[in-house]
Design a protein around this motif. Sequence first.
Motif, PDB file in Angstrom:
ATOM      1  N   SER A  27       0.123 -46.789  -0.315  1.00  0.00           N
ATOM      2  CA  SER A  27      -0.514 -46.723  -1.709  1.00  0.00           C
ATOM      3  C   SER A  27      -1.973 -47.424  -1.695  1.00  0.00           C
ATOM      4  O   SER A  27      -2.779 -46.684  -2.272  1.00  0.00           O
ATOM      5  CB  SER A  27       0.507 -47.425  -2.762  1.00  0.00           C
ATOM      6  N   ILE A  28      -2.077 -48.499  -1.165  1.00  0.00           N
ATOM      7  CA  ILE A  28      -3.461 -49.050  -1.165  1.00  0.00           C
ATOM      8  C   ILE A  28      -4.408 -48.170  -0.399  1.00  0.00           C
ATOM      9  O   ILE A  28      -5.597 -47.938  -0.956  1.00  0.00           O
ATOM     10  CB  ILE A  28      -3.364 -50.602  -0.645  1.00  0.00           C
ATOM     11  N   ILE A  29      -3.969 -47.653   0.603  1.00  0.00           N
ATOM     12  CA  ILE A  29      -5.046 -47.065   1.475  1.00  0.00           C
ATOM     13  C   ILE A  29      -5.449 -45.697   0.668  1.00  0.00           C
ATOM     14  O   ILE A  29      -6.576 -44.987   0.629  1.00  0.00           O
ATOM     15  CB  ILE A  29      -4.500 -46.621   2.715  1.00  0.00           C
ATOM     16  N   THR A  30      -4.491 -44.819   0.041  1.00  0.00           N
ATOM     17  CA  THR A  30      -4.623 -43.958  -0.582  1.00  0.00           C
ATOM     18  C   THR A  30      -5.684 -44.024  -1.826  1.00  0.00           C
ATOM     19  O   THR A  30      -6.476 -43.209  -2.139  1.00  0.00           O
ATOM     20  CB  THR A  30      -3.141 -43.156  -1.135  1.00  0.00           C
ATOM     21  N   TRP A  31      -5.139 -45.056  -2.484  1.00  0.00           N
ATOM     22  CA  TRP A  31      -6.090 -45.613  -3.424  1.00  0.00           C
ATOM     23  C   TRP A  31      -7.481 -45.569  -3.277  1.00  0.00           C
ATOM     24  O   TRP A  31      -8.310 -45.122  -3.961  1.00  0.00           O
ATOM     25  CB  TRP A  31      -5.595 -46.689  -4.412  1.00  0.00           C
ATOM     26  N   LEU A  32      -7.649 -46.420  -2.094  1.00  0.00           N
ATOM     27  CA  LEU A  32      -9.127 -46.637  -1.640  1.00  0.00           C
ATOM     28  C   LEU A  32      -9.640 -45.374  -1.264  1.00  0.00           C
ATOM     29  O   LEU A  32     -10.847 -45.174  -1.540  1.00  0.00           O
ATOM     30  CB  LEU A  32      -9.179 -47.561  -0.703  1.00  0.00           C
ATOM     31  N   TYR A  33      -9.121 -44.466  -0.538  1.00  0.00           N
ATOM     32  CA  TYR A  33      -9.577 -43.054  -0.072  1.00  0.00           C
ATOM     33  C   TYR A  33      -9.963 -42.183  -1.405  1.00  0.00           C
ATOM     34  O   TYR A  33     -11.199 -41.911  -1.310  1.00  0.00           O
ATOM     35  CB  TYR A  33      -8.558 -42.362   0.958  1.00  0.00           C
ATOM     36  N   GLN A  34      -9.145 -42.082  -2.503  1.00  0.00           N
ATOM     37  CA  GLN A  34      -9.207 -41.487  -3.696  1.00  0.00           C
ATOM     38  C   GLN A  34     -10.591 -42.158  -4.373  1.00  0.00           C
ATOM     39  O   GLN A  34     -11.157 -41.173  -4.690  1.00  0.00           O
ATOM     40  CB  GLN A  34      -8.116 -41.554  -4.300  1.00  0.00           C
ATOM     41  N   LYS A  35     -10.757 -43.423  -4.347  1.00  0.00           N
ATOM     42  CA  LYS A  35     -11.705 -43.967  -4.920  1.00  0.00           C
ATOM     43  C   LYS A  35     -13.210 -43.528  -4.439  1.00  0.00           C
ATOM     44  O   LYS A  35     -13.941 -43.555  -4.918  1.00  0.00           O
ATOM     45  CB  LYS A  35     -11.605 -45.615  -4.998  1.00  0.00           C
ATOM     46  N   ARG A  36     -13.327 -43.410  -3.189  1.00  0.00           N
ATOM     47  CA  ARG A  36     -14.451 -42.931  -2.560  1.00  0.00           C
ATOM     48  C   ARG A  36     -14.641 -41.730  -2.509  1.00  0.00           C
ATOM     49  O   ARG A  36     -15.925 -41.041  -2.538  1.00  0.00           O
ATOM     50  CB  ARG A  36     -14.216 -43.404  -0.897  1.00  0.00           C
ATOM     51  N   ILE A  37     -13.923 -40.660  -2.964  1.00  0.00           N
ATOM     52  CA  ILE A  37     -14.316 -39.087  -2.659  1.00  0.00           C
ATOM     53  C   ILE A  37     -14.357 -38.858  -4.001  1.00  0.00           C
ATOM     54  O   ILE A  37     -14.748 -37.851  -4.360  1.00  0.00           O
ATOM     55  CB  ILE A  37     -13.084 -38.507  -1.855  1.00  0.00           C
ATOM     56  N   GLY A  82      -5.936 -36.726  -8.926  1.00  0.00           N
ATOM     57  CA  GLY A  82      -6.255 -37.496  -7.732  1.00  0.00           C
ATOM     58  C   GLY A  82      -6.097 -36.688  -6.436  1.00  0.00           C
ATOM     59  O   GLY A  82      -6.700 -36.601  -5.520  1.00  0.00           O
ATOM     60  N   ARG A  83      -4.604 -36.162  -6.396  1.00  0.00           N
ATOM     61  CA  ARG A  83      -4.173 -35.588  -5.261  1.00  0.00           C
ATOM     62  C   ARG A  83      -5.057 -34.276  -5.065  1.00  0.00           C
ATOM     63  O   ARG A  83      -5.537 -33.835  -3.740  1.00  0.00           O
ATOM     64  CB  ARG A  83      -2.592 -35.187  -5.318  1.00  0.00           C
TER      65      ARG A  83
END
Length: 126
Positions: A18-28, A95-96
Amino acid sequence: METLYFLLIMLGGFITYSIITWLYQKRIVKTLKEEQFKEGYRKAQLIDVREPNEFENGHILGARNIPLSQMKTRIKELRPDKPVYLYCQSGLRSGRAAQFLSRKGYKDLSHLQGGFKKWEGKIKTK
């Protein structure tokens, strides 16, 4: 005791994912508040990624409905050279959708913070 360790490992894996997905999403994808969203969505491709029945019950004026479940087959309807503004009911599906579009080469992606349920602007119902 082994079951407890297994559950803790599973919980740790889920939290890490969940944290990795959130960080990735925040970047893109840019998460925009309603006022920021209103400033730019008329110059962009405004996409509602909710299902058709949700869209028919009310949507932002000018939005096209391309449900997340159909995004793969309908991606050609979106131009990669224009900004894409996404929204769903709460912000999760948009987001997805942004992650998917980013992997396909779309760069200028934004989504509505809090989704349609927080929207106070003009809406259209069928």
